[in-house]
Design a protein around this motif. Structure first.
Motif, PDB file in Angstrom:
ATOM      1  N   ALA A 112       0.849  -1.188   0.000  1.00  0.00           N
ATOM      2  CA  ALA A 112       0.000   0.000   0.000  1.00  0.00           C
ATOM      3  C   ALA A 112       0.882   1.234   0.000  1.00  0.00           C
ATOM      4  CB  ALA A 112      -0.925   0.004   1.214  1.00  0.00           C
ATOM      5  N   VAL A 113       0.518   2.211  -0.815  1.00  0.00           N
ATOM      6  CA  VAL A 113       1.369   3.379  -1.028  1.00  0.00           C
ATOM      7  C   VAL A 113       0.599   4.662  -0.752  1.00  0.00           C
ATOM      8  CG1 VAL A 113       2.789   4.602  -2.724  1.00  0.00           C
ATOM      9  CG2 VAL A 113       2.671   2.101  -2.768  1.00  0.00           C
ATOM     10  N   GLY A 114       1.240   5.578  -0.044  1.00  0.00           N
ATOM     11  CA  GLY A 114       0.714   6.921   0.153  1.00  0.00           C
ATOM     12  C   GLY A 114       1.435   7.868  -0.785  1.00  0.00           C
ATOM     13  N   PHE A 115       0.689   8.553  -1.630  1.00  0.00           N
ATOM     14  CA  PHE A 115       1.327   9.404  -2.618  1.00  0.00           C
ATOM     15  C   PHE A 115       1.417  10.846  -2.137  1.00  0.00           C
ATOM     16  CE2 PHE A 115       2.141   6.473  -5.944  1.00  0.00           C
ATOM     17  CZ  PHE A 115       1.204   5.465  -5.772  1.00  0.00           C
ATOM     18  N   GLY A 116       2.318  11.605  -2.748  1.00  0.00           N
ATOM     19  CA  GLY A 116       2.694  12.915  -2.252  1.00  0.00           C
ATOM     20  C   GLY A 116       1.540  13.858  -1.981  1.00  0.00           C
ATOM     21  N   ARG A 117       0.506  13.829  -2.823  1.00  0.00           N
ATOM     22  CA  ARG A 117      -0.564  14.810  -2.691  1.00  0.00           C
ATOM     23  C   ARG A 117      -1.635  14.380  -1.696  1.00  0.00           C
ATOM     24  NH1 ARG A 117       0.901  14.355  -7.805  1.00  0.00           N
ATOM     25  NH2 ARG A 117      -0.614  12.736  -8.241  1.00  0.00           N
ATOM     26  N   SER A 118      -1.573  13.139  -1.250  1.00  0.00           N
ATOM     27  CA  SER A 118      -2.663  12.626  -0.420  1.00  0.00           C
ATOM     28  C   SER A 118      -2.524  13.095   1.025  1.00  0.00           C
ATOM     29  CB  SER A 118      -2.681  11.100  -0.450  1.00  0.00           C
ATOM     30  OG  SER A 118      -1.631  10.592   0.356  1.00  0.00           O
ATOM     31  N   GLN A 119      -3.615  12.972   1.793  1.00  0.00           N
ATOM     32  CA  GLN A 119      -3.623  13.350   3.201  1.00  0.00           C
ATOM     33  C   GLN A 119      -3.188  12.210   4.120  1.00  0.00           C
ATOM     34  OE1 GLN A 119      -4.209  15.935   5.077  1.00  0.00           O
ATOM     35  NE2 GLN A 119      -4.963  17.478   3.678  1.00  0.00           N
ATOM     36  N   GLY A 120      -2.746  11.134   3.542  1.00  0.00           N
ATOM     37  CA  GLY A 120      -2.335   9.999   4.356  1.00  0.00           C
ATOM     38  C   GLY A 120      -3.055   8.730   3.975  1.00  0.00           C
ATOM     39  N   ASN A 121      -4.044   8.829   3.080  1.00  0.00           N
ATOM     40  CA  ASN A 121      -4.734   7.608   2.670  1.00  0.00           C
ATOM     41  C   ASN A 121      -3.818   6.792   1.755  1.00  0.00           C
ATOM     42  OD1 ASN A 121      -5.562  10.037   1.049  1.00  0.00           O
ATOM     43  ND2 ASN A 121      -6.116   8.426  -0.389  1.00  0.00           N
ATOM     44  N   LEU A 122      -4.025   5.484   1.772  1.00  0.00           N
ATOM     45  CA  LEU A 122      -3.181   4.548   1.050  1.00  0.00           C
ATOM     46  C   LEU A 122      -3.893   4.009  -0.183  1.00  0.00           C
ATOM     47  CD1 LEU A 122      -1.867   2.506   4.111  1.00  0.00           C
ATOM     48  CD2 LEU A 122      -0.597   4.195   2.789  1.00  0.00           C
ATOM     49  N   ILE A 123      -3.123   3.822  -1.243  1.00  0.00           N
ATOM     50  CA  ILE A 123      -3.599   3.125  -2.428  1.00  0.00           C
ATOM     51  C   ILE A 123      -3.031   1.720  -2.372  1.00  0.00           C
ATOM     52  CG2 ILE A 123      -3.727   3.090  -4.943  1.00  0.00           C
ATOM     53  CD1 ILE A 123      -4.974   5.583  -3.761  1.00  0.00           C
ATOM     54  N   PHE A 124      -3.922   0.721  -2.464  1.00  0.00           N
ATOM     55  CA  PHE A 124      -3.503  -0.662  -2.320  1.00  0.00           C
ATOM     56  C   PHE A 124      -3.299  -1.333  -3.672  1.00  0.00           C
ATOM     57  CE2 PHE A 124      -3.901  -2.033   2.111  1.00  0.00           C
ATOM     58  CZ  PHE A 124      -4.413  -0.875   2.668  1.00  0.00           C
ATOM     59  N   GLY A 125      -2.296  -2.218  -3.728  1.00  0.00           N
ATOM     60  CA  GLY A 125      -2.197  -3.142  -4.834  1.00  0.00           C
ATOM     61  C   GLY A 125      -3.244  -4.237  -4.684  1.00  0.00           C
TER      62      GLY A 125
END
Lengths: 112, 110
Positions: free
Chosen positions: B88-101
């Motif tokens: 799971a990755v948190g991207f630079g612009r996000s508030q801390g939410n994760l994008i999961f594979g």
């Protein structure tokens, strides 16, 4: 140890009912999140909150609302449950942007 | 758009074998985590590893942020390692939410 606790492990509700899923964290984290997990679709963000009374829509907010009246508690509300909301719901918390996130044990909701 | 891709999707091993799981991500990130989902559905934190290398017993992980990938190594696998592993990755612009594979489903046979 960080503890994120979801109020129910398993829940069965009827179509049209108003459903509340509760999540409590004990680490004074700023951010809290609700995800749902479905076979073939993976984990998707429903809503998140970065402060008390603040909320942001995630990728799939339709049919859901949230409430965060206290820092430690984040509630997911299904206003009128439908069968397509049958899913695994996972709550998480984290301190902020880039911080490690921790998950609760999950709630398997079945809407009949 | 932002993507997190895991490979392989499925992996079957004999007990005692080693394995490497891969996670590729499409943009600069500020958070990368590896989880193991237990049979009851809970996501167990394995590593918080936005960069560098960490080890915890038979498990280790490496993230090379400049090349946008992370690897999870499992050595001397045991049947209890079976389950689904998520990156799971948190991207630079996000508030801390994760994008999961989509996860790697690991089955370890005795």
């Amino acid at each position: 140890d960080v503890k994120v606790t979801q109020s129910s492990r398993y829940l069965v509700k009827r179509t049209g009912e108003k459903v509340f899923l509760e999540c409590v964290q004990d680490m004074d984290h700023e951010n809290m999140f609700w995800y749902r997990q479905d076979p073939g679709l993976g984990l998707r963000l429903i809503y998140f909150s970065y402060d008390v009374k603040m909320k942001e829509k995630g990728d799939i907010p339709e049919g859901y609302s949230v409430s965060r009246e206290k820092k430690e508690r984040f509630s997911l509300i299904l206003e009128s449950a439908s069968t397509n909301q049958t899913s695994m719901y996972l709550c998480a918390s984290g301190q902020g942007r880039g911080a490690e996130a921790f998950f609760g044990q999950g709630t398997r909701l079945t809407v009949v | 758009g932002i993507q997190v891709e895991q490979s392989p999707p499925d992996l079957i091993l004999q007990e005692g074998a080693n394995s490497t799981l891969r996670c590729n991500f499409s943009d600069s990130m500020n958070n990368l985590q590896w989880f193991h989902q237990n049979p009851w559905g809970q996501l167990i934190n394995l590593f918080y590893i936005p960069s560098g290398t960490k080890q915890n017993g038979r498990l280790s992980a490496t993230t090379v942020a400049t090349e946008r990938y992370s690897l999870l190594y499992i050595s001397s696998s045991q049947t209890t390692d079976s389950g689904v592993y998520f990156c799971a990755v948190g991207f630079g612009r996000s508030q801390g939410n994760l994008i999961f594979g989509k996860g790697t489903k690991l089955s370890v046979k005795p």
